[in-house]
Design a protein around this motif. Structure first.
Motif, mmCIF file in Angstrom:
data_model
loop_
_atom_site.group_PDB
_atom_site.id
_atom_site.type_symbol
_atom_site.label_atom_id
_atom_site.label_comp_id
_atom_site.label_asym_id
_atom_site.label_seq_id
_atom_site.Cartn_x
_atom_site.Cartn_y
_atom_site.Cartn_z
ATOM 1 N N ILE A 176 1.188 -0.800 0.044
ATOM 2 C CA ILE A 176 0.146 0.050 -0.158
ATOM 3 C C ILE A 176 1.022 1.171 -0.325
ATOM 4 O O ILE A 176 1.852 0.852 0.377
ATOM 5 C CB ILE A 176 -1.054 0.172 1.107
ATOM 6 N N VAL A 178 0.627 5.007 0.520
ATOM 7 C CA VAL A 178 -0.265 6.483 1.134
ATOM 8 C C VAL A 178 0.584 7.345 0.796
ATOM 9 O O VAL A 178 1.576 7.812 1.196
ATOM 10 C CB VAL A 178 -0.447 6.355 2.515
ATOM 11 N N LEU A 255 -2.183 -1.057 -3.730
ATOM 12 C CA LEU A 255 -3.649 -0.585 -3.525
ATOM 13 C C LEU A 255 -2.027 0.996 -3.410
ATOM 14 O O LEU A 255 -1.631 1.364 -2.580
ATOM 15 C CB LEU A 255 -4.068 -0.233 -2.101
ATOM 16 N N ILE A 257 -3.566 4.669 -1.585
ATOM 17 C CA ILE A 257 -5.024 6.072 -0.602
ATOM 18 C C ILE A 257 -4.460 7.153 -0.222
ATOM 19 O O ILE A 257 -3.199 7.476 -0.366
ATOM 20 C CB ILE A 257 -5.278 4.769 0.304
ATOM 21 N N THR A 279 -6.897 2.184 -6.907
ATOM 22 C CA THR A 279 -7.091 3.424 -6.100
ATOM 23 C C THR A 279 -7.995 3.568 -5.083
ATOM 24 O O THR A 279 -9.222 2.970 -5.087
ATOM 25 C CB THR A 279 -7.104 4.555 -6.902
ATOM 26 N N ALA A 280 -8.010 4.561 -4.185
ATOM 27 C CA ALA A 280 -9.185 4.769 -3.113
ATOM 28 C C ALA A 280 -8.244 5.981 -2.439
ATOM 29 O O ALA A 280 -7.314 7.152 -2.646
ATOM 30 C CB ALA A 280 -8.825 3.719 -1.878
ATOM 31 N N TYR A 281 -10.154 7.293 -2.123
ATOM 32 C CA TYR A 281 -9.400 8.391 -2.144
ATOM 33 C C TYR A 281 -10.183 9.278 -0.681
ATOM 34 O O TYR A 281 -11.567 8.076 -0.214
ATOM 35 C CB TYR A 281 -10.456 9.120 -2.666
ATOM 36 N N TRP A 282 -9.917 8.982 0.079
ATOM 37 C CA TRP A 282 -10.426 9.087 1.902
ATOM 38 C C TRP A 282 -11.074 10.305 1.531
ATOM 39 O O TRP A 282 -9.619 11.295 2.170
ATOM 40 C CB TRP A 282 -9.284 8.815 2.999
ATOM 41 N N TYR A 302 -12.286 3.637 -5.292
ATOM 42 C CA TYR A 302 -12.864 3.779 -3.700
ATOM 43 C C TYR A 302 -13.282 4.993 -3.047
ATOM 44 O O TYR A 302 -12.395 5.821 -3.586
ATOM 45 C CB TYR A 302 -12.702 2.600 -3.223
ATOM 46 N N ILE A 509 -9.420 0.502 8.945
ATOM 47 C CA ILE A 509 -8.712 -0.307 8.354
ATOM 48 C C ILE A 509 -9.334 -1.055 7.702
ATOM 49 O O ILE A 509 -9.197 -1.606 6.220
ATOM 50 C CB ILE A 509 -6.716 -0.385 7.859
ATOM 51 N N MET A 512 -12.201 -0.830 5.587
ATOM 52 C CA MET A 512 -12.262 -0.244 4.232
ATOM 53 C C MET A 512 -11.358 -1.784 3.101
ATOM 54 O O MET A 512 -11.724 -1.729 2.026
ATOM 55 C CB MET A 512 -10.772 0.552 4.249
#
Lengths: 600, 536
Positions: A176, A178, A255, A257, A279-282, A302, A509, A512
């Motif tokens: 991952i 970040v 991934l 994030i 890809t994830a976006y918080w 996501y 997490i 997620m």
């Protein structure tokens, strides 16, 4: 889970063994359910012989229990003591079975997990289902009563995937990245996320763009023309996006994030997608205040938010369907109760009442009405004159997160007033909970907080924290809780317990990752399965090849290894490459190239 | 694909018993996308791809053992392994061969590929021309040959390893226009192609065949739209309609190919097809220009040409606008005249000299230039007529010959007279610039010769702290030489890298040979200048 379930008992040829229907689908054979059960059990025994002895068997679907009894009988004949557990998807069906079939013996012998007893949020509960079934412990043989696959397809799919995830997925095998913004509160949350990911054993790296912040601020020095400045800033943003792509190019993570306001341009996101990277976006912002989400949500796999309802409606309106609610949390290793009091810190950071945060419009108005208390205000952007300036600590300097922990610990009462740029005091429609809610509680601090819509179900007013409705109410409660230390401490302790049990970054997490793993199950499974191999098996099988065996021996401390792990280790070494090392690196380099090309 | 066909002279030479290795069994590891071209080669040339070599079922003892066994067997069969590609997997593969290895070879452990991949000599040169493009004048065909065989390419009209041969022609001239390229910077505008096609059709009895991939079909449609109806144009659009093999089969029989720097152009060179190529954007004709003698290249004089592939264009692709269809047409005419295709001209009275004059006149008025390929034991490009060049350009021109000597480990001897003859024929340099260049090169030669005395003659093997410190300082000084004398930057970068891969002695010897050869040529040049009292 679907709560509309209809049941019907059916007579079969075997009088003592009736069958039944759920939603019109027959659960057991209408001819001879016992013979059918024996055949099913024989198949499971066959699987055991082929695949090896598991530590336990999980059967999806209790049914009338005929199949489980048949299996238990066969195992007993073989003097096999493998544990059997059952999963029943619905409480209604479970109750129906208990009332209509003779399963009392089974209920005593088996552990039965009823899925929908806490199944409001399938992903949130996916973690608890995994934990309940102990899917990560030992080797498990997963099987099902065939009819239940049709009757409860969603529950079956979820349970099967959770089982599968625990079989092929270990955090250390998942890479991952970040990506942090240049500045802002979400970078703090990004750091917490990174720490929590490390704590869970993920192979995680963090990309820090904070060094670009000075350049970003400096752009305004070149020209007073705002359009030009924005254009320059955009160029800088594009540069950061390119830097991100460069960083992932040689060692692509599984991934990425993105934290709010990090460089996630459309081009970057599309490029990552073409490289097979999820890809994830918080988005940890208020969607009404910062609207850039509409250029991002549709381009990431996501999109996690701290707001739902209206935000979800807006997201649907732009065609997004990949969004999930994921509130903030605390990091217990960092946000903790101070057990050894430091007197100097207590004097500096302690007070009757405190607030730690930026000087937003509504906060200035509210806090101006609290100056008669022993009140300390910490943080920046408090551009005010008297009398509020008397309360500002450290000359209005930004405080560190370490200092925040001290403030929360040493203050008798922590006020948490959610910010608003346009409400005079309290935002009556406030929804999300800011990070402070969780952090204060985790530090064991007593919290007075304004009412927020999403507090319902997460924290209990008067038990975990105390909610104020108006400034007058706030004043009353300050006086009350200053005078009632015991009650205050009890609420703080309870709040701490609640937040540590339910609202940590580790838990977020897990949630997620459940979403991501369940959604991209086949793709991630395929990717990871090609990577890993059990070390001990590898060592055994390469005994005839000394050089290879010695190379793999270096990893004997690990349970399993991927070719990427081996390649990384080799590259970190010094000196000439041996033949085996060159071979491993070559395999890894070719696989990386081909995986990229195949979009895996 | 272009890179592969540019390595054909090397492969053919390797298979040739005369002067080559006479290798009976040659294995080529290529990209899956061009695997089907294997059908145009003779037996004895075997093709592999990584997909065919590997099972991707994950890391298991079985697959590792199998792969290990395969490698042991495969790598012991070949006496020479060459990697022309700065690719990590390829470089590792080469490492595993037991006998002689050349090119890019991954030898060491390092987190950075650049430190892991060994490259010396011609491979190091190839690596360094990427960041010093304007200084390189050696064609990639020669570079590949230098890597693989330590000598420049032997260009043939027909290669023994290829079983496809040219066939008898029809009654019309067959002109191929390859309209695409892998990068938009190298693609000429559709409307210009259309105008060119009109000119060709008006003046020649010809059929024009458009070739390209399926991606280029829309550009082909654009071209056809721009051609007015009613004009008698014999145009066949084959974009997206041919397999690679079919395309090659067609290309070999064309009378002319007009293309940008694209794979099709390089395929055509192997079959000795005359060409006129349009070089724009990041396509540097010195580096990748068509290598058949008398091939024409037309390019813009704009300052930013050639640019870097990944650099965004800030000038709206102005380099493309500088090239006019009329001039491309004139160059096509020149090719046909040279190759005696007069009978296909609609107007028979066209003289080469007239067409050439037109081109030169337009060149003087416009913002483009023409280069023509010449063979002097290696591939060179010269202008159509004598031009004044700057000191840096002249230095690059002279160094080109000197590099050939260095990279061939001095097996290619520089024919000074030939070099002078060509430079004198095509270039004019201001006398003061020439004198300045001569002084600078002598100065740099002194620097390196003195340094060699300190660091080699002193047996600089057991490095003590002081020596190491000063050597690092010397390296910094060499870098700044490269920065201060722009034409020397390629050499300084080469030297610094070569130190890591080949050691101190070879690195110094290479640079001193380079500078020595340059001073030798320039000295002769200068004395012949003094004798003739003309500036060169």
């Amino acid at each position: 889970m679907n709560n509309n379930i209809g049941f019907e008992i059916i007579e079969t040829k075997i009088a003592s063994a009736p069958s039944f229907k759920i939603n019109g689908i027959t659960v057991h054979s209408v001819y001879d359910p016992l013979s059918e059960a024996r055949k099913w059990a024989a198949q499971i025994i066959n699987r055991i012989e082929n695949e090896g002895m598991p530590d336990k068997i999980i059967v999806f679907g209790l049914g009338a229990g005929y199949h489980i009894k048949a299996l238990a009988d066969l195992l007993k004949k073989q003097e096999n003591t493998i544990k059997i557990e059952a999963v029943e998807p619905s409480e209604k069906s479970f109750n129906f079975i208990k009332s209509n079939f003779n399963v009392s013996e089974l209920l005593k012998a088996l552990k039965i997990t009823v899925l929908d007893s806490a199944c409001k949020n399938v992903y949130a509960d996916a973690s608890s289902i995994s934990q309940e079934l102990e899917l990560d412990k030992g080797s498990i043989l997963f099987c099902e009563l065939p009819s239940y696959r049709k009757i409860f397809p969603e529950a079956y799919g979820l349970t099967y995937k959770l089982y599968g995830i625990n079989q092929f997925f270990t955090p250390s095998s998942f890479k991952i990245l970040v990506v942090q913004p240049m500045y802002g509160g979400s970078s703090t949350i990004g750091n917490y996320l990174h720490s929590a990911l490390l704590g869970l054993g993920y192979d995680v790296k963090i990309l820090d763009f904070s060094k670009f912040y000075d350049a970003y601020k400096y752009m305004g020095e070149f020209t007073p023309n705002e359009d030009h400045v924005n254009s320059l800033k955009q160029s800088l943003f594009n540069l950061m996006s390119e830097a991100l792509l460069s960083s992932v190019f040689n060692e692509p993570p599984d991934l990425v994030i993105f934290m709010a306001q990090s460089p996630a341009s459309e081009r970057t996101l599309l490029k990552l997608k073409s490289m097979g990277i999820k890809t994830a976006y918080w988005f940890v912002e208020d969607f009404r205040t910062l609207t850039y989400w509409n250029t991002i949500a549709g381009n990431v796999d996501y999109f996690f938010t701290i707001q739902k309802d209206d935000f979800f409606t807006e997201l649907k309106n732009i065609g997004a369907n990949n969004f999930h609610y994921l509130p903030l949390a605390c990091l217990p290793d960092f946000h903790k109760k101070i057990t050894e009091i430091n007197e100097e810190d207590r004097i500096k950071y302690g007070s009757d009442v405190s607030f730690a945060g930026a000087g937003y419009y509504n906060r200035k108005n509210v806090f101006a009405q609290l100056i008669d208390f022993n009140f300390k205000i910490w943080g920046s952007d408090w551009h005010v004159g008297l009398p509020l300036s008397l309360l500002i600590q450290d000359g209005g300097k930004r405080f560190t997160e370490e200092e925040a922990v001290k403030i929360y610990n040493y203050s008798k009462i922590n006020i948490n007033l959610h910010s608003s740029m346009w409400h005079w005091d309290i935002n009556p429609n406030g929804d999300f909970l800011n990070p402070r809610v969780y952090e204060i509680l985790a530090c064991g601090g007593f919290q007075l907080v304004d009412r927020r819509r999403y507090m319902e179900g997460l924290f209990e007013d008067g038990k975990d924290l105390v909610v104020f409705e108006t400034v007058d109410d706030l004043r009353k409660k300050i006086k009350y809780y200053l005078a009632n230390e015991e009650e205050r401490s009890a609420i703080a302790a309870h709040g701490r317990e609640t937040v540590l049990n339910n609202h940590t970054y580790e838990r977020r997490i897990r949630e997620m990752m459940n979403i991501i793993l369940l959604d991209s199950y086949e793709q991630i499974k395929s990717k990871i399965e090609t990577r890993k191999q059990n070390i001990s098996e590898l060592l055994k099988e390469t005994e005839g090849n000394k050089e290879l065996h010695d190379l793999i021996m270096q990893f004997s401390g690990k349970k399993s290894i991927s070719i990427g792990d081996m390649a990384e280790s080799i590259k970190r070494g010094k000196g000439r490459l041996s033949k085996s090392e060159a071979m491993i690196l070559m395999l890894w380099a070719i696989k990386s190239k081909l995986v990229k090309l195949q979009g895996l | 694909m272009g890179d592969f066909f540019q390595s054909i002279p090397l492969i053919d030479a390797s298979a040739s018993p005369k002067g080559g290795n006479g290798a009976k069994n040659i294995a080529l590891l290529i990209d899956e996308s061009i695997y089907n071209i294997k059908n145009i080669f003779n037996d004895g040339i075997n093709f592999f791809t990584y997909e065919s070599l590997l099972k991707l079922s994950g890391i298991s003892a079985e697959s590792l053992n199998e792969f290990d066994f395969f490698l042991s067997d495969f790598t012991s069969k070949y006496k020479l392994a060459v990697n022309l590609n700065y690719d990590f997997a390829n470089s590792l593969f080469i490492n595993l061969f037991k006998e002689q290895k050349r090119g890019f070879i991954a030898l060491c452990k390092s987190p950075k590929n650049a430190e892991s991949i060994h490259r010396s000599g011609a491979a190091n040169y190839l690596f360094n021309i990427v960041k010093n493009r304007s200084l390189n004048r050696i064609n990639i065909v020669d570079i590949y040959s230098l890597i693989g065989s330590e000598k420049p390419a032997e260009i043939k009209t027909s290669y023994n390893i290829i079983n496809l041969k040219k066939q008898a022609k029809g009654t019309l001239l067959r002109i191929c226009i390859s309209i695409g390229a892998t990068h938009p910077k190298r693609v000429w505008q559709s409307e210009k192609y259309a105008d060119l096609i009109k000119l060709l059709s008006e003046n020649l009895n010809c059929e024009i065949i458009l070739v390209g991939t399926a991606d280029e079909s829309s550009a082909a449609e654009e071209i056809k739209k721009n051609l007015q109806s009613g004009t008698d144009i014999n145009l066949i659009d084959l974009t997206g309609k041919t397999s690679l093999y079919e395309l090659i089969y067609l290309i070999k029989d064309f009378d002319l190919i007009i293309a940008s720097d694209t794979g099709t152009l390089h395929v055509s060179q192997i079959f000795n097809v005359p060409s006129v190529s349009v070089y724009t954007g990041n396509a540097n004709f010195y580096e990748t220009g068509p290598h058949i003698e008398n091939s024409y290249v037309i390019y813009s004089k704009i300052e930013c040409y050639p640019c870097m592939q990944n650099e965004p264009c800030r000038y709206n692709y102005a380099c493309k606008n500088d090239i006019n269809p009329e001039d491309v047409f004139n160059l096509a005419l020149m090719q046909f005249i040279k190759n005696k295709k007069h009978k296909h001209f609609k107007k028979h009275e066209i003289k080469l000299s007239d067409v050439k004059k037109r081109v030169i006149s337009n060149e003087n008025k416009g913002n483009f230039s023409v280069a023509v390929c010449k063979h002097l034991d290696s591939i060179h490009f010269y202008p159509l007529y004598k031009k004044t060049i700057t000191k840096n350009e002249f230095a690059s021109e002279i160094f080109k010959f000197c590099w050939l000597g260095v990279l061939s480990k001095n097996s290619v001897k520089i024919d000074k007279n030939n070099v002078l003859r060509y430079t004198d024929k095509y270039y004019t340099i201001d006398k003061s610039e020439l004198n300045s260049l001569i002084k600078e090169i002598y100065f740099m030669k002194d620097v390196f010769e003195n340094a060699r005395k300190s660091y080699i003659d002193k047996k600089f093997i057991d490095i003590d702290k002081d020596d190491f410190f000063y050597f690092e300082k010397f390296k910094e000084a060499v870098k700044s030489l490269g920065l201060n004398y722009g034409y020397f930057k390629l050499a300084s970068d080469y030297f610094i890298d070569e130190l890591n891969f080949s050691g101190v002695e070879k690195s110094f010897n290479d640079i001193i040979l380079l500078l020595d050869s340059a001073t030798d040529i320039l000295k002769s040049n200068s004395s012949s200048n003094n004798n003739s009292n003309n500036s060169i």
